[in-house]
Write an enzyme that holds these catalytic residues in place. Structure first.
Site, PDB file in Angstrom:
ATOM      1  N   GLU A  25     -18.061  11.152  23.054  1.00  0.00           N
ATOM      2  CA  GLU A  25     -16.643  11.409  22.803  1.00  0.00           C
ATOM      3  C   GLU A  25     -16.267  11.326  21.329  1.00  0.00           C
ATOM      4  O   GLU A  25     -15.241  11.878  20.916  1.00  0.00           O
ATOM      5  CB  GLU A  25     -15.777  10.448  23.623  1.00  0.00           C
ATOM      6  CG  GLU A  25     -15.802  10.754  25.108  1.00  0.00           C
ATOM      7  CD  GLU A  25     -14.655  10.108  25.855  1.00  0.00           C
ATOM      8  OE1 GLU A  25     -13.779   9.507  25.207  1.00  0.00           O
ATOM      9  OE2 GLU A  25     -14.647  10.210  27.091  1.00  0.00           O
ATOM     10  N   HIS A  41      -7.684  -3.413   9.411  1.00  0.00           N
ATOM     11  CA  HIS A  41      -8.954  -4.036   9.055  1.00  0.00           C
ATOM     12  C   HIS A  41      -9.835  -4.157  10.290  1.00  0.00           C
ATOM     13  O   HIS A  41     -10.019  -5.248  10.834  1.00  0.00           O
ATOM     14  CB  HIS A  41      -8.706  -5.413   8.431  1.00  0.00           C
ATOM     15  CG  HIS A  41      -7.920  -5.390   7.168  1.00  0.00           C
ATOM     16  ND1 HIS A  41      -7.459  -6.521   6.539  1.00  0.00           N
ATOM     17  CD2 HIS A  41      -7.508  -4.340   6.390  1.00  0.00           C
ATOM     18  CE1 HIS A  41      -6.797  -6.186   5.445  1.00  0.00           C
ATOM     19  NE2 HIS A  41      -6.814  -4.873   5.341  1.00  0.00           N
ATOM     20  N   GLU A 100       0.821  -1.213   0.000  1.00  0.00           N
ATOM     21  CA  GLU A 100       0.000   0.000   0.000  1.00  0.00           C
ATOM     22  C   GLU A 100       0.860   1.270   0.000  1.00  0.00           C
ATOM     23  O   GLU A 100       0.347   2.362   0.265  1.00  0.00           O
ATOM     24  CB  GLU A 100      -0.922   0.017   1.231  1.00  0.00           C
ATOM     25  CG  GLU A 100      -1.912  -1.136   1.314  1.00  0.00           C
ATOM     26  CD  GLU A 100      -3.042  -1.051   0.295  1.00  0.00           C
ATOM     27  OE1 GLU A 100      -3.063  -0.086  -0.497  1.00  0.00           O
ATOM     28  OE2 GLU A 100      -3.900  -1.949   0.295  1.00  0.00           O
ATOM     29  N   HIS A 149     -13.373  -3.413   3.362  1.00  0.00           N
ATOM     30  CA  HIS A 149     -11.924  -3.656   3.479  1.00  0.00           C
ATOM     31  C   HIS A 149     -11.345  -3.186   4.807  1.00  0.00           C
ATOM     32  O   HIS A 149     -10.766  -3.974   5.537  1.00  0.00           O
ATOM     33  CB  HIS A 149     -11.203  -2.971   2.310  1.00  0.00           C
ATOM     34  CG  HIS A 149      -9.722  -3.225   2.285  1.00  0.00           C
ATOM     35  ND1 HIS A 149      -9.031  -3.462   1.115  1.00  0.00           N
ATOM     36  CD2 HIS A 149      -8.778  -3.262   3.262  1.00  0.00           C
ATOM     37  CE1 HIS A 149      -7.752  -3.665   1.384  1.00  0.00           C
ATOM     38  NE2 HIS A 149      -7.575  -3.538   2.687  1.00  0.00           N
ATOM     39  N   HIS A 152      -3.244   2.012   8.470  1.00  0.00           N
ATOM     40  CA  HIS A 152      -4.289   1.258   7.771  1.00  0.00           C
ATOM     41  C   HIS A 152      -4.488  -0.061   8.504  1.00  0.00           C
ATOM     42  O   HIS A 152      -3.520  -0.779   8.783  1.00  0.00           O
ATOM     43  CB  HIS A 152      -3.897   0.995   6.329  1.00  0.00           C
ATOM     44  CG  HIS A 152      -4.790   0.023   5.616  1.00  0.00           C
ATOM     45  ND1 HIS A 152      -6.161   0.194   5.541  1.00  0.00           N
ATOM     46  CD2 HIS A 152      -4.528  -1.142   4.966  1.00  0.00           C
ATOM     47  CE1 HIS A 152      -6.696  -0.817   4.864  1.00  0.00           C
ATOM     48  NE2 HIS A 152      -5.715  -1.639   4.512  1.00  0.00           N
TER      49      HIS A 152
END
Length: 273
Positions: free
Chosen positions: A176, A147, A122, A217, A145
């Site tokens: 919050e 999942h 990525e 994703h 990043h």
């Protein structure tokens, strides 16, 4: 610590924080196998007298002029977060973009590792995000990043495939979330991961938000500090969990009212200054 940077205490701190967050991602069940990646702009901490002639250079798919000559700490491709937590420098590495911004030097002390140990797949998305940040003169240095289960599950619902619908849930389930994630999240419909095609809409969304959900994703988040960036993902996951708990209990969650959300906006500056 890799001997290239072994005397730099600030970089040591960043490496340890990346390892700490990697452990949290694994413990939360957000990092199956080699899922997830992290990058940190460390350019301000680097001694620029480092000689690059002994380090291999690898071409990038596009030019990143705003990042020319800049240094990053990046997780490796195919590496597991649980391994990164235990042994960060065997699972993440340092790179420097060349002076044209169209390739990177792999700053690995052991030259034998150069073709076995490469940055995350990525990387185009990470570099695109860092370039947008740098060009805009913003302060964020961190890209994460992962999942996150609850967030991926939300994007499986056709009724929730928009930033508006998702943010109504995130802000409505817990006070919050509005305070610490006042910009809400962006949303990117499904595109093949690891491509330039998904990088562009992600970057555009991060011009307006600090967090972006990729349909079916995962999530991308940016921030100034490593732990704070993780915390913001954690906060919206908490809201998603509350929403799912209410649904599982058989009732529709009421959520905070528009008036209550407007009240909370007065706290945003207090907690984010």
């Amino acid at each position: 610590m890799d001997k290239i940077f072994e005397c730099n205490e600030e970089i040591k701190k960043i490496v340890l924080q990346v390892a700490e967050v990697a452990q949290y991602l694994w413990q939360n069940g957000w990092a199956e196998r080699n899922a997830g990646n992290i990058s940190v702009n460390i350019d301000a901490l680097i001694n620029k007298n480092l000689s690059l002639e002994n380090f291999s250079v690898f071409k990038l798919p596009k030019i990143y002029p705003e990042l020319a000559g800049k240094y990053f700490f990046v997780t490796g491709t195919g590496k597991r977060m649980r391994d990164l937590a235990r042994s960060p420098l065997n699972n993440a590495l340092f790179i420097r973009l060349n002076d044209a911004g169209d390739a990177y030097h792999l700053l690995v002390s052991n030259a034998e590792n150069n073709y076995k140990f490469r940055p995350t797949s990525e990387l185009p998305t990470h570099l695109g995000i860092h370039q947008m940040i740098n060009k805009a003169g913003r302060k964020e240095k961190v890209v994460i990043h992962t999942h996150a289960n609850e967030l991926v599950a939300l994007t499986q619902n056709p009724a929730l495939k928009s930033a508006e619908a998702l943010n109504r849930i995130f802000w409505g389930m817990h006070p919050e979330t509005m305070v610490f994630v006042p910009k809400g999240v962006g949303f990117v419909p499904y595109i093949l991961p690891g491509t330039q095609e998904i990088a562009e809409p992600t970057i555009n969304m991060l011009k307006q938000h600090d967090i972006v959900l990729w349909e079916k994703h995962g999530v991308f988040a940016i921030g100034e500090e490593i732990l704070d960036t993780f915390d913001n993902i954690d906060i919206i996951c908490k809201s998603a969990k509350i929403w799912f708990i209410c649904k599982q209990a058989g009732f529709e969650p009421e959520g905070l009212t528009d008036f209550q959300l407007d009240e909370l906006k007065s706290l945003v500056k207090k907690f984010n200054s």
